[in-house]
Scaffold this motif. Sequence first.
Motif, short mmCIF file in Angstrom:
data_model
loop_
_atom_site.label_atom_id
_atom_site.label_comp_id
_atom_site.label_asym_id
_atom_site.label_seq_id
_atom_site.Cartn_x
_atom_site.Cartn_y
_atom_site.Cartn_z
N GLN A 149 -10.39 2.45 6.63
CA GLN A 149 -9.04 2.59 7.22
C GLN A 149 -8.75 3.73 7.76
O GLN A 149 -8.85 4.91 7.08
CB GLN A 149 -7.96 2.16 6.44
CG GLN A 149 -6.38 2.15 6.68
CD GLN A 149 -5.67 1.74 5.44
OE1 GLN A 149 -5.81 2.31 4.31
NE2 GLN A 149 -4.53 1.31 5.70
N LYS A 206 -2.62 5.17 9.89
CA LYS A 206 -1.71 4.37 10.62
C LYS A 206 -2.43 2.87 10.99
O LYS A 206 -1.93 2.24 12.03
CB LYS A 206 -0.85 5.01 11.46
CG LYS A 206 -0.25 6.00 11.01
CD LYS A 206 0.95 6.54 12.09
CE LYS A 206 1.60 7.64 11.49
NZ LYS A 206 2.40 7.52 10.48
N GLN A 207 -3.59 2.58 10.76
CA GLN A 207 -4.13 1.24 11.12
C GLN A 207 -4.59 0.48 9.95
O GLN A 207 -4.34 0.86 8.88
CB GLN A 207 -5.71 1.67 11.87
CG GLN A 207 -5.15 2.58 12.90
CD GLN A 207 -6.60 2.87 13.96
OE1 GLN A 207 -7.63 1.72 13.77
NE2 GLN A 207 -6.84 3.62 14.66
N SER A 208 -5.05 -0.87 10.39
CA SER A 208 -5.35 -1.84 9.23
C SER A 208 -6.65 -1.46 8.62
O SER A 208 -7.41 -0.72 9.11
CB SER A 208 -5.23 -3.15 9.82
OG SER A 208 -5.85 -3.35 10.76
N LEU A 209 -6.79 -2.14 7.44
CA LEU A 209 -8.19 -1.95 6.78
C LEU A 209 -9.07 -2.99 7.66
O LEU A 209 -8.68 -4.08 7.93
CB LEU A 209 -8.10 -2.68 5.42
CG LEU A 209 -7.74 -1.83 4.31
CD1 LEU A 209 -6.41 -1.28 4.31
CD2 LEU A 209 -8.19 -2.32 2.85
N MET A 210 -10.23 -2.37 7.87
CA MET A 210 -11.16 -2.96 8.92
C MET A 210 -12.52 -3.29 8.03
O MET A 210 -13.10 -2.50 7.41
CB MET A 210 -11.58 -2.31 9.95
CG MET A 210 -10.58 -2.02 10.99
SD MET A 210 -9.79 -3.74 11.59
CE MET A 210 -11.14 -4.21 12.70
N PHE A 253 -6.64 -8.03 7.75
CA PHE A 253 -5.44 -7.17 7.35
C PHE A 253 -4.56 -6.94 8.47
O PHE A 253 -5.08 -6.34 9.56
CB PHE A 253 -5.65 -5.98 6.62
CG PHE A 253 -6.25 -5.79 5.27
CD1 PHE A 253 -7.44 -6.59 4.94
CD2 PHE A 253 -5.47 -5.67 4.22
CE1 PHE A 253 -7.99 -6.50 3.64
CE2 PHE A 253 -5.83 -5.56 2.87
CZ PHE A 253 -7.08 -6.18 2.44
N GLY A 254 -3.23 -6.78 8.55
CA GLY A 254 -2.39 -6.43 9.42
C GLY A 254 -2.35 -4.81 9.14
O GLY A 254 -2.80 -4.36 8.13
N ALA A 255 -1.77 -4.22 10.36
CA ALA A 255 -1.44 -2.69 10.08
C ALA A 255 -0.57 -2.31 9.15
O ALA A 255 -0.39 -1.16 9.00
CB ALA A 255 -1.52 -2.21 11.51
N GLN A 307 0.86 -1.19 -0.09
CA GLN A 307 0.04 0.23 -0.01
C GLN A 307 0.85 1.29 -0.07
O GLN A 307 1.68 1.51 0.89
CB GLN A 307 -0.92 -0.02 1.13
CG GLN A 307 -1.92 1.11 1.00
CD GLN A 307 -2.96 1.19 2.21
OE1 GLN A 307 -2.71 0.58 3.18
NE2 GLN A 307 -4.25 1.46 1.98
#
Lengths: 108, 117
Positions: free
Chosen positions: B38, B41-45, A98-100, A38
């Motif tokens: 998103q 600085k966080q993941s896609l939720m 997904f991880g961050a 990304q």
Amino acid sequence: RKEVEQDPGPFNVPEGATVAFNCTYSNSASQSFFWYRQDCRKEPKLLMSVYSSGNEDGRFTAQLNRASQYISLLIRDSKLSDSATYLCVVGGYYKLSFGAGTTVTVRA
Amino acid sequence: GAVVSQHPSRVICKSGTSVKIECRSLDFQATTMFWYRQFPKQSLMLMATSNEGSKATYEQGVEKDKFLINHASLTLSTLTVTSAHPEDSSFYICSASLPAGGPDTQYFGPGTRLTVL
């Protein structure tokens, strides 16, 4: 506990270096594994799928360890264009977790 | 192939207004579309899974009455953020799955950046 955990980094490496990082996942029933890339303020793009036997795509090598529930990504001969956030993604039952992300910055 | 578009790419609105985001699969029919959010600085939720012609399945903690999803055709799903508030400001991304590509193969749209003032 998060489903997918990654070291956020950042990993700052010079051009040409090798950089490697892992992620861990919590659901042992997970069925598919991916690395996505990304770029800042953009959508994630599939980098590669990850298989138990390990797989390589050019300068990128991914490994999956189901017993320990971790996935790794290694980038050889880093390019400036490799600078991005790498997302570890685990799939199962038609859902992706997904991880961050791990941020990699390649400097000239 | 497997291109997904989103519109608009960016929207700024006042608190209390509703915002509609469109997600289209351009060159394939998507029986299932997904909506993610998103924060920085966080993941896609994952917010919800949308199947054509049926009600969306929402993830735990996502208010279905606030985030309305309509999947009226095999190429279009819409997400409406009703009565948006500043805490709804986020990057909203849709994806579509290609049946022949396997259950976990998803193609992502370019995302919509929502800012609620």
